[in-house]
Design an enzyme around this catalytic site. Structure first.
Site, PDB file in Angstrom:
ATOM      1  N   LYS A   9     -44.781 -65.426   5.339  1.00  0.00           N
ATOM      2  CA  LYS A   9     -43.488 -65.961   4.870  1.00  0.00           C
ATOM      3  C   LYS A   9     -42.450 -65.985   5.983  1.00  0.00           C
ATOM      4  CE  LYS A   9     -42.814 -62.780   1.670  1.00  0.00           C
ATOM      5  NZ  LYS A   9     -44.032 -61.945   1.714  1.00  0.00           N
ATOM      6  N   ARG A  84     -38.447 -60.583  -6.202  1.00  0.00           N
ATOM      7  CA  ARG A  84     -39.729 -59.876  -6.272  1.00  0.00           C
ATOM      8  C   ARG A  84     -40.006 -59.330  -7.665  1.00  0.00           C
ATOM      9  NH1 ARG A  84     -39.952 -58.406  -0.471  1.00  0.00           N
ATOM     10  NH2 ARG A  84     -41.832 -57.273   0.054  1.00  0.00           N
ATOM     11  N   ARG A 123     -49.952 -56.102  12.806  1.00  0.00           N
ATOM     12  CA  ARG A 123     -48.500 -56.216  13.009  1.00  0.00           C
ATOM     13  C   ARG A 123     -47.905 -54.839  13.283  1.00  0.00           C
ATOM     14  NH1 ARG A 123     -44.903 -59.046   8.381  1.00  0.00           N
ATOM     15  NH2 ARG A 123     -44.932 -57.006   7.426  1.00  0.00           N
ATOM     16  N   ARG A 129     -43.497 -51.229  13.087  1.00  0.00           N
ATOM     17  CA  ARG A 129     -42.785 -51.225  11.799  1.00  0.00           C
ATOM     18  C   ARG A 129     -43.375 -50.158  10.883  1.00  0.00           C
ATOM     19  NH1 ARG A 129     -41.965 -56.389   7.719  1.00  0.00           N
ATOM     20  NH2 ARG A 129     -42.258 -55.085   5.899  1.00  0.00           N
ATOM     21  N   ARG A 141     -48.335 -51.585  -1.123  1.00  0.00           N
ATOM     22  CA  ARG A 141     -47.478 -52.778  -1.167  1.00  0.00           C
ATOM     23  C   ARG A 141     -48.227 -53.959  -1.782  1.00  0.00           C
ATOM     24  NH1 ARG A 141     -46.421 -52.743   4.831  1.00  0.00           N
ATOM     25  NH2 ARG A 141     -45.290 -54.690   4.635  1.00  0.00           N
TER      26      ARG A 141
END
Ligand code: AMP
Length: 185
Positions: A9, A84, A123, A129, A141
């Site tokens: 996204k 969400r 990532r 992160r 998640r």
């Protein structure tokens, strides 16, 4: 932009900003900047984000409202990672109705769960992160997305606004399909 964590996204949204001069609003980015600024809102959000849970709707919706009020006139908004939950979708619809600017389309990127986990671990290695570093948090998640966020797709499907794209194609191929949708609006 709709889809699970790691579906692309954010990557696609930044390409849309460049081509169509749209304003990109990512609630995840807004929370991370609050955390960096060590604000009370950031500290509250961090406790949920670290576990891979959703930040409560009231906190998220208020933050988004403040952000939208602070923005100048733009061609349009790309919402990334919001709404969400169904209450978030209803709050967004009400807000946009007041502005006389309804949601034009929901673009959903479909990626298999195993592929998402692989991408997010990569990532995490590259960016550090926090919520991309633990495989347990990543799976949580994905589970939270499937349980709490997927119903939001039906909400916009009922309004005939949902378009689904295979998010496992190349970045350029996905962007080509998104461009065709935006060009038609
Ligand atoms: P993201 O950057 O979109 O992957 O979001 C990272 C984390 O921020 C999520 O796992 C949630 O904890 C939180 N978050 C971001 N957007 C929302 C939202 N719309 N509602 C609730 N929590 C959110």
């Amino acid at each position: 932009m709709f889809g699970p964590p790691g579906c692309g996204k954010g990557t696609q949204a930044s390409k849309m900003v460049d081509k169509y001069n749209l304003c990109h609003i990512s609630t995840g980015d807004l929370f991370r900047s609050e955390i960096t600024g060590k604000t009370a809102l950031g500290m509250e959000a961090k406790a949920f984000m670290d576990k891979g849970e959703l930040v409560p709707d009231s906190v998220t919706i208020n933050m988004l409202k403040l952000k939208m009020q602070s923005l100048p006139d733009v061609n349009g908004f790309i919402f990334d990672g919001f709404p969400r939950t169904i209450p978030q979708a209803e709050a967004l619809d009400n807000m946009l109705q007041e502005m006389n600017e309804p949601v034009s389309k929901m673009i959903s990127l479909k990626v298999r769960d195993e592929e998402l986990v692989k991408r997010l671990l990569m990532r995490g290695e590259a960016s550090g992160r926090a919520d991309d570093l633990s495989e347990d948090v990543i799976w949580n998640r994905v589970r939270v997305y499937n349980e709490q966020t997927l119903p939001v797709a039906s909400h916009y499907q009922k309004q005939s606004k949902l378009v689904e794209i295979n998010g496992e194609e190349s970045i350029e191929a996905v962007f080509g399909e998104i461009s065709r949708i935006l060009d038609s609006l």
